[in-house]
Design a protein around this motif. Structure first.
Motif, PDB file in Angstrom:
ATOM      1  N   SER A 150       0.793  -1.229   0.000  1.00 42.37           N
ATOM      2  CA  SER A 150       0.000   0.000   0.000  1.00 42.37           C
ATOM      3  C   SER A 150       0.828   1.283   0.000  1.00 42.37           C
ATOM      4  O   SER A 150       0.293   2.365  -0.208  1.00 42.37           O
ATOM      5  CB  SER A 150      -0.918   0.030   1.236  1.00 42.37           C
TER       6      SER A 150
ATOM      7  N   LYS B 198      -5.915  -2.100   9.437  1.00 42.33           N
ATOM      8  CA  LYS B 198      -6.907  -2.660   8.531  1.00 42.33           C
ATOM      9  C   LYS B 198      -7.265  -1.612   7.503  1.00 42.33           C
ATOM     10  O   LYS B 198      -7.505  -0.445   7.851  1.00 42.33           O
ATOM     11  CB  LYS B 198      -8.157  -3.094   9.301  1.00 42.33           C
ATOM     12  N   PHE B 199      -7.289  -1.983   6.253  1.00 38.11           N
ATOM     13  CA  PHE B 199      -7.605  -1.065   5.179  1.00 38.11           C
ATOM     14  C   PHE B 199      -9.054  -1.259   4.737  1.00 38.11           C
ATOM     15  O   PHE B 199      -9.524  -2.387   4.593  1.00 38.11           O
ATOM     16  CB  PHE B 199      -6.664  -1.275   3.994  1.00 38.11           C
ATOM     17  N   PHE B 200      -9.764  -0.133   4.509  1.00 39.49           N
ATOM     18  CA  PHE B 200     -11.147  -0.157   4.072  1.00 39.49           C
ATOM     19  C   PHE B 200     -11.244   0.394   2.652  1.00 39.49           C
ATOM     20  O   PHE B 200     -10.454   1.260   2.254  1.00 39.49           O
ATOM     21  CB  PHE B 200     -12.025   0.695   4.998  1.00 39.49           C
ATOM     22  N   GLN B 201     -12.227  -0.088   1.911  1.00 37.54           N
ATOM     23  CA  GLN B 201     -12.480   0.453   0.584  1.00 37.54           C
ATOM     24  C   GLN B 201     -13.060   1.864   0.675  1.00 37.54           C
ATOM     25  O   GLN B 201     -12.780   2.733  -0.147  1.00 37.54           O
ATOM     26  CB  GLN B 201     -13.460  -0.459  -0.178  1.00 37.54           C
ATOM     27  N   VAL B 202     -13.877   2.104   1.728  1.00 36.63           N
ATOM     28  CA  VAL B 202     -14.467   3.413   1.977  1.00 36.63           C
ATOM     29  C   VAL B 202     -14.166   3.799   3.423  1.00 36.63           C
ATOM     30  O   VAL B 202     -14.310   2.972   4.330  1.00 36.63           O
ATOM     31  CB  VAL B 202     -15.999   3.399   1.751  1.00 36.63           C
ATOM     32  N   ALA B 203     -13.747   5.026   3.645  1.00 40.80           N
ATOM     33  CA  ALA B 203     -13.400   5.469   4.991  1.00 40.80           C
ATOM     34  C   ALA B 203     -14.632   5.463   5.886  1.00 40.80           C
ATOM     35  O   ALA B 203     -15.675   6.028   5.513  1.00 40.80           O
ATOM     36  CB  ALA B 203     -12.800   6.870   4.948  1.00 40.80           C
ATOM     37  N   PRO B 204     -14.551   4.839   7.067  1.00 41.69           N
ATOM     38  CA  PRO B 204     -15.699   4.830   7.985  1.00 41.69           C
ATOM     39  C   PRO B 204     -15.917   6.207   8.602  1.00 41.69           C
ATOM     40  O   PRO B 204     -14.981   6.989   8.755  1.00 41.69           O
ATOM     41  CB  PRO B 204     -15.284   3.806   9.048  1.00 41.69           C
ATOM     42  N   LYS B 205     -17.174   6.499   8.954  1.00 42.87           N
ATOM     43  CA  LYS B 205     -17.492   7.763   9.588  1.00 42.87           C
ATOM     44  C   LYS B 205     -17.087   7.731  11.054  1.00 42.87           C
ATOM     45  O   LYS B 205     -17.271   6.735  11.740  1.00 42.87           O
ATOM     46  CB  LYS B 205     -18.989   8.068   9.472  1.00 42.87           C
TER      47      LYS B 205
END
Length: 217
Positions: free
Chosen positions: A52, A77-84
């Motif tokens: 990454s 941990k990597f997310f496809q969309v950033a959590p709120k």
């Protein structure tokens, strides 16, 4: 990108070396050493995630090879969309940012109203080779006038913070260290409180503090 902080310019003051591969937080990283060519800067060891390119560990190293400050992920941990983030997390994040910067804490405490940087600087100081002015601002609250200058070589940065309080009397310099951050503060003649702070060795802060002088009105 400012041409003064390109890799070519930084090569005058640092050596960059790819050391090896290691695991951090269970992920394979390239370990890169950034070694200063003089005693006015810290060295760095960076662990960059191969997949990454995220920085997963950062060691700041003094001239004796000792780690003076370290940042490291133990898990990630990597997310496809950033959590709120919820409001409590946002408040904690804002507080942490303020606590991480002495100048930000001073600014918040005094409720300084900053304006666009002045065109001319009336201060001179002996900066280490490679450092240049990156930011210059003035501000004020109901009682005092403030001036803030930031110098950088593209990696390290140094802030000079001047709080105009003419009633202050000159005092001896007071040096403070916390991790990789070194600072020196004193009351300078009619100009009030002066603080030099940065993530640089104490020798660099002392060099600038001892040479700082006012050249204008």
């Amino acid at each position: 990108l400012n041409p003064k902080n390109t890799l070519q310019a930084l090569n005058k003051y640092y050596n960059f070396t790819l050391l090896r591969k290691e695991r951090v937080a269970g992920r394979v990283c390239n370990v890169i050493a950034i070694i200063p060519k003089d005693h006015f800067r810290y060295g760095y060891r960076l662990w960059i995630d191969v997949e990454s390119s995220h920085l997963l560990r950062n060691d700041i190293v003094n001239n004796q090879g000792q780690v003076v400050e370290q940042m490291m992920f133990t898990s990630i941990k990597f997310f496809q969309v950033a959590p709120k983030m919820n409001s409590q997390i946002e408040q904690n994040t804002s507080f942490a940012k303020m606590q991480s910067s002495p100048l930000a804490a001073i600014e918040a405490a005094n409720q300084v109203k900053w304006k666009a940087g002045p065109r001319q600087i009336h201060w001179r100081m002996d900066l280490p080779p490679g450092f240049f002015l990156a930011e210059h601002d003035e501000g004020q609250n109901p009682k005092d006038v403030f001036e803030h200058m930031v110098f950088t070589d593209g990696i390290a940065s140094i802030s000079v913070f001047i709080e105009r309080q003419p009633s202050q009397k000159p005092t001896l310099r007071q040096a403070v260290s916390q991790g990789a951050i070194n600072a020196m503060a004193w009351n300078k003649d009619k100009f009030g409180q002066v603080t030099v702070v940065g993530e640089v060795p104490q020798a660099t802060v002392t060099k600038i503090a001892n040479s700082l002088h006012h050249t204008g009105p």
